[in-house]
Design a protein around this motif. Sequence first.
Motif, mmCIF file in Angstrom:
data_model
loop_
_atom_site.group_PDB
_atom_site.id
_atom_site.type_symbol
_atom_site.label_atom_id
_atom_site.label_comp_id
_atom_site.label_asym_id
_atom_site.label_seq_id
_atom_site.Cartn_x
_atom_site.Cartn_y
_atom_site.Cartn_z
ATOM 1 N N MET A 3 0.829 -1.190 0.000
ATOM 2 C CA MET A 3 0.000 0.000 0.000
ATOM 3 C C MET A 3 0.871 1.250 0.000
ATOM 4 O O MET A 3 2.044 1.204 0.314
ATOM 5 N N GLY A 4 0.285 2.357 -0.332
ATOM 6 C CA GLY A 4 1.053 3.602 -0.427
ATOM 7 C C GLY A 4 1.626 3.763 -1.808
ATOM 8 O O GLY A 4 1.214 4.648 -2.570
ATOM 9 N N GLU A 5 2.571 2.901 -2.178
ATOM 10 C CA GLU A 5 3.061 2.913 -3.558
ATOM 11 C C GLU A 5 2.112 2.163 -4.472
ATOM 12 O O GLU A 5 2.164 2.312 -5.691
ATOM 13 N N ASN A 6 1.266 1.290 -3.877
ATOM 14 C CA ASN A 6 0.176 0.622 -4.583
ATOM 15 C C ASN A 6 0.653 -0.250 -5.734
ATOM 16 O O ASN A 6 0.177 -0.135 -6.863
ATOM 17 N N ASN A 7 1.581 -1.145 -5.419
ATOM 18 C CA ASN A 7 2.097 -2.112 -6.382
ATOM 19 C C ASN A 7 1.997 -3.513 -5.801
ATOM 20 O O ASN A 7 2.041 -3.706 -4.583
ATOM 21 N N TRP A 8 1.895 -4.501 -6.707
ATOM 22 C CA TRP A 8 1.935 -5.902 -6.307
ATOM 23 C C TRP A 8 3.376 -6.399 -6.321
ATOM 24 O O TRP A 8 4.150 -6.058 -7.208
ATOM 25 N N HIS A 9 3.716 -7.225 -5.335
ATOM 26 C CA HIS A 9 5.045 -7.819 -5.224
ATOM 27 C C HIS A 9 4.901 -9.321 -5.002
ATOM 28 O O HIS A 9 3.832 -9.804 -4.615
ATOM 29 N N THR A 10 5.979 -10.059 -5.211
ATOM 30 C CA THR A 10 5.964 -11.498 -4.987
ATOM 31 C C THR A 10 7.134 -11.910 -4.098
ATOM 32 O O THR A 10 8.150 -11.211 -4.015
ATOM 33 N N LEU A 11 6.957 -13.056 -3.440
ATOM 34 C CA LEU A 11 7.986 -13.631 -2.583
ATOM 35 C C LEU A 11 7.977 -15.143 -2.737
ATOM 36 O O LEU A 11 6.937 -15.737 -3.045
ATOM 37 N N ASP A 12 9.108 -15.758 -2.505
ATOM 38 C CA ASP A 12 9.175 -17.216 -2.497
ATOM 39 C C ASP A 12 8.770 -17.785 -1.141
ATOM 40 O O ASP A 12 8.275 -18.907 -1.054
ATOM 41 N N THR A 13 8.997 -17.041 -0.079
ATOM 42 C CA THR A 13 8.554 -17.414 1.265
ATOM 43 C C THR A 13 8.014 -16.166 1.944
ATOM 44 O O THR A 13 8.284 -15.042 1.515
ATOM 45 N N LEU A 14 7.268 -16.377 2.999
ATOM 46 C CA LEU A 14 6.675 -15.244 3.700
ATOM 47 C C LEU A 14 7.699 -14.623 4.652
ATOM 48 O O LEU A 14 7.547 -14.603 5.866
#
Length: 634
Positions: free
Chosen positions: A311-322
Amino acid sequence: MMKKGIAFIVAVALPIFILAQLSPAIDSIPVRDGKKLAADIYLPDTSGGMTYPTILIQTPYNRTAYRHWLPLGIGLNVAGMHFALVIVDWRCFYGSHAACVINPDRGKDGYDVVEWIASRSWSDGQVATWGASALGKIQFETAKKRPPHLVCCVPLVAAPQFEYLEYYPGGVLRTEYIQQLDSLGFGLLALILAHPCRDISWQYIENANMYPDSISVPMLLIGGWYDHNTDLILEIFHKLTQESAMAVRQKHKLLMGPWCHEGVGRLQQGELSYPQGVGVSDSLAMDFFEYYLLGAHNGWPARPPVRYFQMGENNWHTLDTLMFDDVSNVRLFLKSNGMLEVAAPSSQGDCNSFDYDPRDPSPTHGGATLRSDLLQGPCDQAAAVESRNDIITFSTPALVANTVLKGKVKVHLFVSSDRPDTDFGIRLTDVYPDNSSYLLVDGISRMRFRNGFAPSDTAVMTPDVVYPADIELPLTCNTFLPGHKIRIDVTSSNFPRFDRNLNNGLRMYVPGDTLIANNKVYTNSDNASYIDLPVISYTENTTGIASVEPLKVSLYPSPASGNINCFVSSEHAFVMKVTVLDMNGKELMKTTQAVEKGNNHFRLNIAALQSGVYMLKLTGEKDISCIRKFTVLK
């Protein structure tokens, strides 16, 4: 993200306005005790012996409501489905009320329904589940029983846990949460109030409701940063990747969006809107179903396990682990002048105090609420909360660069009170250049539980003795933009989200003496209160920067019919973009309007709009936008 509209509450997966009536096949599904559960069955074309995989929804909220609009983007297009859709009333609810028994095992019911579906002539033998909140929780219970024909599950804003801290965060009853659950027919209040401490009963219940090793099908978990289940969802996802059946441990995926409990996939969340989050949950769920049920070659296995919204920059990101490996804790100290600063206080004796009156508690305004009459999600605390005299606020200077927060903010206070018991509550907010203060997450701590939550841990306070109070806020991901500030609000109440402490130190949750407490937060070198922020970087600004001029807008009337009046105040002349959207973010009207310096008025013709709720988006200079919600009534 565009700001700001008025929060709305809408039933999950249903539109606000009923457009048509679907006609499902109606059946009664037998379960093992000889009773039957009511079901609506929606089938695409079955001519020529066609068979289909099935998506199962089990609901306590009346299956017939779906006859007006089907979830997952299906809407009214039953013929275009690639699946059969079966919607079943829970035992004891609505059409399945006649099947009611004491303490039903809903996992067994789910097992029986899955296997009944698999035996139908129109079924290809594959069954998946979908649903939000209670509809998500029952998916875990069903999967635990391992019905042979269950293929995969998509629980939204739900987790299987039943934990003490879910109902008593910081030792404080979640008042409105229990009220809403009981109004829906769950009848939990007496049970919860009988165990206000984390006693042996809680330990038994918690162990019985944490069973990742019993899950043997892939799961797509969907949650929201403004939801009240955020931490539970993150916990069960981690457990599933570590403890579920070996064959599926690497197949679970997680989607975390900028959503409230009742707003998954929608544009409007509280008083803010997130266009980048619209429809994402449905599209991802359909990709998941198409891969596991239809064998679609859509690259699903190669997608990263975690997708989250910053949020704020409002972009989606991905990760391999949490795991957020790119962040580190920055400690900011609370100062007596209301600032949050990197430098520890050097003076002695400083503290900030306020009076807390349980008869006039600090009001809940948005946040991770559930009760249907309350706002949910990011709401501006400035007027409703921060303008009161029962609060102290601590803010950074206006930021000069992005401050990327990812994780749990931890608040460590040194406090005292002139009463034997009281609460200390925290709200973390993102302060915009116009001084609106939007709630991100909140938490609370009851001082009698400062040593722990077991019955033997409780202890009253000695007046004016200084005690530590630790409050860990739910995990969130938000980027504080240049010109914004990071703020924490410190109060002793947040009602009705949390129970009001009567300050008398006596038995809780019964009538008693209501005392006004004078509470202090210490901000000195001996007792330095602070917060730990998990951020990528933090640049302290001691000089401040110029604020961006916000749009100042009001609408009249609402409800409206033929026209709506817009009043805009500006210090500059510019051309403003005017857009009307429906509640799913679809553009319906678009125009421009010249705005002169000073106060402006223009009238927008909305005669073409049907009765309903809409949003007016106004975009000014530097793409600064605001949204106002309005109602059309004809």
